[in-house]
Design an enzyme around this catalytic site. Structure first.
Site, mmCIF file in Angstrom:
data_model
loop_
_atom_site.group_PDB
_atom_site.id
_atom_site.type_symbol
_atom_site.label_atom_id
_atom_site.label_comp_id
_atom_site.label_asym_id
_atom_site.label_seq_id
_atom_site.Cartn_x
_atom_site.Cartn_y
_atom_site.Cartn_z
ATOM 1 N N ARG A 74 -23.053 -26.379 -19.831
ATOM 2 C CA ARG A 74 -23.802 -27.012 -18.737
ATOM 3 C C ARG A 74 -25.200 -27.311 -19.259
ATOM 4 N NH1 ARG A 74 -24.998 -25.683 -12.458
ATOM 5 N NH2 ARG A 74 -22.899 -26.513 -12.393
ATOM 6 N N HIS A 108 -20.099 -34.481 -13.630
ATOM 7 C CA HIS A 108 -19.731 -33.119 -13.210
ATOM 8 C C HIS A 108 -18.219 -33.122 -12.916
ATOM 9 C CE1 HIS A 108 -20.144 -29.105 -12.029
ATOM 10 N NE2 HIS A 108 -20.751 -29.215 -10.869
ATOM 11 N N GLN A 116 -16.134 -30.350 -10.937
ATOM 12 C CA GLN A 116 -16.415 -30.343 -9.498
ATOM 13 C C GLN A 116 -15.398 -31.203 -8.743
ATOM 14 O OE1 GLN A 116 -19.051 -28.721 -7.626
ATOM 15 N NE2 GLN A 116 -17.717 -29.417 -5.982
ATOM 16 N N ASP A 176 -24.691 -34.586 -1.588
ATOM 17 C CA ASP A 176 -25.205 -33.677 -2.624
ATOM 18 C C ASP A 176 -26.726 -33.657 -2.475
ATOM 19 O OD1 ASP A 176 -25.581 -32.134 -4.892
ATOM 20 O OD2 ASP A 176 -25.179 -33.738 -6.326
ATOM 21 N N CYS A 201 -20.965 -30.211 -2.873
ATOM 22 C CA CYS A 201 -20.685 -29.413 -4.073
ATOM 23 C C CYS A 201 -21.450 -28.089 -4.063
ATOM 24 C CB CYS A 201 -21.015 -30.211 -5.323
ATOM 25 S SG CYS A 201 -22.712 -30.817 -5.340
HETATM 26 N N1 CP Z 1 -21.363 -27.005 -7.533
HETATM 27 C C1 CP Z 1 -21.874 -26.378 -8.594
HETATM 28 O O1 CP Z 1 -21.722 -26.817 -9.738
HETATM 29 O O2 CP Z 1 -22.525 -25.228 -8.313
HETATM 30 P P1 CP Z 1 -23.397 -24.356 -9.327
HETATM 31 O O3 CP Z 1 -24.591 -25.195 -9.708
HETATM 32 O O4 CP Z 1 -23.753 -23.122 -8.581
HETATM 33 O O5 CP Z 1 -22.551 -24.074 -10.542
HETATM 34 N N1 NVA Z 2 -26.447 -33.090 -8.582
HETATM 35 C C1 NVA Z 2 -26.664 -31.669 -8.591
HETATM 36 C C2 NVA Z 2 -25.350 -30.951 -8.644
HETATM 37 C C3 NVA Z 2 -25.439 -29.454 -8.611
HETATM 38 C C4 NVA Z 2 -24.092 -28.807 -8.695
HETATM 39 C C5 NVA Z 2 -27.543 -31.298 -9.771
HETATM 40 O O1 NVA Z 2 -27.313 -31.812 -10.862
HETATM 41 O O2 NVA Z 2 -28.467 -30.502 -9.590
#
Ligand code: CP
Ligand code: NVA
Length: 317
Positions: free
Chosen positions: A109, A136, A139, A231, A272
């Site tokens: 990540r 992502h 997800q 989101d 999400c």
């Molecule tokens: N939805 C999601 O990816 O959550 P986290 O950022 O907690 O992993």
């Molecule tokens: N779009 C958000 C998703 C978090 C799971 C981010 O990147 O922060």
């Protein structure tokens, strides 16, 4: 679908997978979920060591990978941003070659999507994208499993994403919907609409699957939605944009009035998470839909487990 075709592959973006392969991950997740509810755990990843690399924070993704590993007999090793030198004192290429000698699979990540591509190329083990600035993909598997559980199907579903239409989640949803055959609408202000080249690519997928794709600024397009998805307005790494986003996205908040505009009373609300209540969604609407939103969060674990089992596992349930 023969899982052998998935063995050894990385999971970087849904662009790399066919409709059948994406549906296979979801049906494998359903099986693994059912087995876990019956108290049956597997040994598909027994003896494997999995590196979990996180440049950005995470609750769901980190926990889903950790529990997915342990449930299937693997050892997960968390490597946070201050634990290793990734891209700072050591090149990503070199870290990838080291990790590839020790680990059987790597989750990443982080910020640049290029980083996860380099990791996959140089480590030579399956690499799974746990979120980058652009995509992502894990997800979306959880989102689709949740829609299937609540509405009984995916094909033909009227799916609406509203908010920051060019972030990682929106991009991956647009790819997923058009590949699988959900009718996809992205509702966001002009400056936050998805990139033209990705829209073009998704139009190609839609032609093949029978999906439709609409990008609009107009919130009245929520009419007829089976699913509303939102989101955060400010994704990780974009904190300096907060003020501007709040002004720009205020008309795109998911509130009672917007939900009423769907004209449906069965509409699911997905997010999400984490959610910033009072921004992209009101507390009232969020709580009304908490059941499906937290099913979605739980499903991160079953679907991420399915991705690891299908691409690295020795046995399939
Ligand atoms: N939805 C999601 O990816 O959550 P986290 O950022 O907690 O992993
Ligand atoms: N779009 C958000 C998703 C978090 C799971 C981010 O990147 O922060």
């Amino acid at each position: 679908m023969d899982a052998v075709q998935l063995k050894g592959r990385s999971f970087l973006t849904l662009k790399d997978f066919t409709k059948e392969e994406i549906l296979y991950f979801i049906s494998l997740a359903e099986k693994l979920k059912m087995r876990k509810k019956q108290g049956i755990l597997g040994e598909s990843l027994k003896g494997k060591n999995i590196a979990l690399l996180f440049e950005k924070p995470s609750t769901r993704t980190r926990c889903a990978f950790t529990i997915g590993c342990v449930d299937e007999g693997a050892h997960p090793e968390y490597l946070g941003k201050d634990d290793i030198q990734l891209g700072k004192k050591e090149s990503i290429e070199d870290t990838a070659r080291v990790l590839g000698r020790m680990f059987d699979g790597i989750e990443f990540r982080g910020f640049a999507h290029k980083s996860v591509e380099i990791l996959a190329e140089y480590s030579k083990v399956p690499v799974w994208n746990g979120l980058t600035d652009e995509y992502h993909p894990t997800q979306v598997l959880a989102d689709f499993l949740t829609i299937k559980e609540h509405l009984g199907r995916l094909k033909g579903i009227q799916f609406v994403y509203i908010g920051d239409g060019r972030n990682n989640v929106a991009n991956s949803l647009m790819i997923g919907c058009t590949k699988i055959g959900l009718h996809c609408k992205i509702i966001s202000p002009k400056s936050l609409q998805p990139k033209e080249n990705l829209v073009k690519e998704c139009e190609g997928y839609a032609e093949k699957s029978g999906a439709s794709l609409t990008i609009t600024e107009d919130t009245s397009f929520v009419k007829g939605a089976d699913v509303i998805y939102t989101d955060v307005w400010v994704s990780m790494g974009e904190e300096e944009k907060a003020k501007e986003r709040l002004t720009l996205l205020k008309p795109y908040q998911v509130n009672e009035e917007l939900m009423d505009k769907t004209g449906n009373n069965h509409t699911l609300l997905l997010h999400c998470l984490p959610a910033v209540k009072g921004n992209e969604v009101t507390e009232e609407v969020f709580e009304k839909h908490a059941e499906e939103i937290f099913d979605e969060a739980e499903n991160r674990m079953h679907t991420i487990k399915a991705v690891m089992v299908a691409t690295l596992g020795d046995y399939l349930p």
